[in-house]
Design an enzyme around this catalytic site. Sequence first.
Site, PDB file in Angstrom:
ATOM      1  N   GLY A   1       0.089  53.912  18.313  1.00  0.00           N
ATOM      2  CA  GLY A   1       0.318  52.733  17.487  1.00  0.00           C
ATOM      3  C   GLY A   1      -0.291  52.880  16.108  1.00  0.00           C
ATOM      4  N   ALA A   2      -0.277  54.106  15.579  1.00  0.00           N
ATOM      5  CA  ALA A   2      -0.998  54.414  14.335  1.00  0.00           C
ATOM      6  C   ALA A   2      -0.107  54.376  13.098  1.00  0.00           C
ATOM      7  CB  ALA A   2      -1.678  55.772  14.451  1.00  0.00           C
TER       8      ALA A   2
ATOM      9  N   ARG B   1       0.773  51.747  11.574  1.00  0.00           N
ATOM     10  CA  ARG B   1       0.439  50.564  10.758  1.00  0.00           C
ATOM     11  C   ARG B   1      -0.790  49.895  11.330  1.00  0.00           C
ATOM     12  NH1 ARG B   1       4.692  50.296  13.475  1.00  0.00           N
ATOM     13  NH2 ARG B   1       6.046  50.554  11.662  1.00  0.00           N
TER      14      ARG B   1
ATOM     15  N   ASP C   1       7.558  56.254  22.506  1.00  0.00           N
ATOM     16  CA  ASP C   1       7.392  54.955  23.148  1.00  0.00           C
ATOM     17  C   ASP C   1       6.494  55.193  24.355  1.00  0.00           C
ATOM     18  OD1 ASP C   1       7.552  52.636  24.666  1.00  0.00           O
ATOM     19  OD2 ASP C   1       9.727  52.420  24.453  1.00  0.00           O
TER      20      ASP C   1
ATOM     21  N   ASN D   1      -4.316  52.578  21.209  1.00  0.00           N
ATOM     22  CA  ASN D   1      -4.247  51.382  20.375  1.00  0.00           C
ATOM     23  C   ASN D   1      -2.926  50.631  20.497  1.00  0.00           C
ATOM     24  OD1 ASN D   1      -4.863  49.701  17.798  1.00  0.00           O
ATOM     25  ND2 ASN D   1      -2.990  50.805  17.286  1.00  0.00           N
TER      26      ASN D   1
ATOM     27  N   SER E   1      -8.924  43.696  23.679  1.00  0.00           N
ATOM     28  CA  SER E   1      -8.897  42.465  22.891  1.00  0.00           C
ATOM     29  C   SER E   1      -9.855  41.476  23.510  1.00  0.00           C
ATOM     30  CB  SER E   1      -7.479  41.865  22.886  1.00  0.00           C
ATOM     31  OG  SER E   1      -7.482  40.572  22.316  1.00  0.00           O
TER      32      SER E   1
ATOM     33  N   TYR F   1      -0.326  38.904  27.680  1.00  0.00           N
ATOM     34  CA  TYR F   1      -1.073  39.826  26.828  1.00  0.00           C
ATOM     35  C   TYR F   1      -2.540  39.843  27.240  1.00  0.00           C
ATOM     36  CZ  TYR F   1      -3.205  41.573  22.464  1.00  0.00           C
ATOM     37  OH  TYR F   1      -3.935  42.278  21.532  1.00  0.00           O
TER      38      TYR F   1
ATOM     39  N   ALA G   1      -3.754  39.152  30.125  1.00  0.00           N
ATOM     40  CA  ALA G   1      -3.841  39.820  31.422  1.00  0.00           C
ATOM     41  C   ALA G   1      -3.836  41.339  31.266  1.00  0.00           C
ATOM     42  CB  ALA G   1      -2.686  39.380  32.317  1.00  0.00           C
TER      43      ALA G   1
ATOM     44  N   LYS H   1      -4.737  43.104  28.627  1.00  0.00           N
ATOM     45  CA  LYS H   1      -5.951  43.575  27.968  1.00  0.00           C
ATOM     46  C   LYS H   1      -7.155  43.503  28.907  1.00  0.00           C
ATOM     47  CE  LYS H   1      -4.241  44.787  24.007  1.00  0.00           C
ATOM     48  NZ  LYS H   1      -4.245  46.193  23.572  1.00  0.00           N
TER      49      LYS H   1
END
Length: 251
Positions: free
Chosen positions: A12-13, A15, A63, A90, A142, A155, A157, A159
């Site tokens: 996920g790098a 952005r 992906d 990430n 998170s 989300y 759950a 994390k």
Amino acid sequence: MSVRDKVALVTGAGRGIGEAIADALAAAGASVAVCDVDAEAAGKVAARLAERYGVRAAGVGADISDSAAVRAAVERVTAELGPVEVLVNNAAVDVIGRFVDSTEDTWDRIISVNLRGTITMTRAVLDSMIERGGGRIIHIASDAGRVGSSGEVVYSATKGGVIAFGKALAREVARHGITVNSVCPGPTDTALLGQVAEYSQKMYDATVRAIPLRRVAQPGEIAGVVAFLASDGAAYMTGQTLSVSGGLTMV
């Protein structure tokens, strides 16, 4: 506390927080694999890092919910840069809204990227780390996974699952010299936080007011903590969950 000459893979790098993490690691001298579902964005970030810091960098499109794509990405990184010594999980997705209004398709996508993708990417690099007798695995979780977040039920759950996965894995792989830690950003100036404002400006404003430091984080402020965990200075830290939230969460 150098990561110089280590090979780091950041998902996920393309952005946001992931890009900031890739930048921080490159600034510290690491060779960086920029992995993102947007291959073009990943390539642009990698090119910028190589030019700015004079390090080796590779942009890789993948992906992470697709296990075959993950394996191919790790094989490419290994061929171009070397075995992955630092993995930063990430990449994540979210859809802001009430749980009762969500659909199974949305649940499946969030779970497949955030939780299963993290597990899949970790598994793909683990054998090599074990063979070499060391490594750093850092999950970007998170605070939603620690205390819950309205409008982000599934989300939260996932994390929470990432945090638990990291703790359990840390126990299993410590004897191989591999550390596993989780970083929990609070509200951070990213596109994901923008979704919150779009969903409810009132919710966004209330969240910011609740932060003791009275502002949201910048991606680079998360990246600094990740760079520390990747370094030799954090060699005796494993199984830990660190909130970087301006004091919003103190647990």
